[in-house]
Design a protein around this motif. Sequence first.
Motif: not given
Length: 410
Positions: A220-223, A239, A214, A217-218, A374, A241, A367
């Motif tokens: 890297s905005k991946s699935e 990924r 989870t 995904n947050v 970050r 990033v 989030k």
Amino acid sequence: MIEKENIVYERSVLIGVVTQYQDEEKSKEYLDELEFLTYTAGGEVIKRFSQKLDTPNPKTFIGTGKMEEVLNFIKDNDIDTAVFDDELSPAQQKNIERILKCKVVDRTYLILDIFAQRAKTSYASTQVELAQYEYLLPRLAGLWTHLERQRGGIGMRGPGETEIETDRRIVRDKITLLKKKLKTIDKQMEVQRGNRGQLVRVALVGYTNVGKSTLMNVISKSEVFAENKLFATLDTTVRKVVIRNLPLLLTDTVGFIRKLPTQLVESFKSTLDEVRESDLLLHVVDISHPNFEDHIASVNQILDEIEGGDKPTLMVFNKIDAYKPEKIEEDDLVTEKTTAHNTLKEWKQTWMNRLGDDVLFISAINKENMEDFRKKVYEAVRKIHITRFPYNNFLYPDYDKYTGELKDED
């Protein structure tokens, strides 16, 4: 069998022991985890059995009286599977199956079964298959799986060779073949890791089901597949990033678990190499779990075993949205306050305070506190890159190559 929402669950019972090395509280905790493992594998737990013993019975794991109790319950309640909390020896498994006359699996088998269900790629499937065969080899006499009935030409069963010996040879041949296949893939993955350039590598590590995918995904905005089950993802995902114009490689790794089968540690060597070769670890912890401190210790132990325990690490306490401390009523003069009653603020004043700035509290699913996350990751990655590549500034044109600070905009 139990059918729910068109899914058939096997009716199962759990069996554990309380020993001098595993007290009642610890045994209950392990059985809680075993129940989640059973559910993940496709089982419905009907009842738990536990017995106090100095050490597990070398023949049947539990005593004869308790075994009789389990047998009667299995007969009366149409139970499909008996699940034991520790790895059974081949002799124990054979003896127990003869008594209970139902499917008997142990914790190791259950984890291997989940891994087999979850493996999506050819690489993960090969890793799991190797671990399964290595587990199967000493148990062939009990499990008796006729692995291959058509074996023509050279290699046919010779005079005097029994069927079980034939199956053992087939399994050994298969193990050799799978090891060669993995060795080839490992070399390919090593080349891929070497071709990733001079980017800082960050790996997400942690106990299974703590929210690593989870979080991946947050960030890297991946699935990446994420589910509230154990070992939702097995395949390593990498990924690229970018945080505040600072590029890095982020890796989501397989989750760890207590009593992780040794066969899996060995067969997932290349996956664990991603951890070994990373520059920074993000140790993700489910702070809402009542035993999260034990989970941290288990992960640290495995990291030490794979020579990854000395890497720079940020502790990321996830699922703060689900954290609910136990409450003590004002007029309660009996209940003694324990860590279970700690608020997040109180937790931060415990041993976590010694971690200094290397600790974060977030909710990946909501989030929450992600900006702070970050910022901390950015600072840690920048520090590593400046130390390692002080003159290699072409990747970061917006940063001064000597100080690492963001250049002033004209």
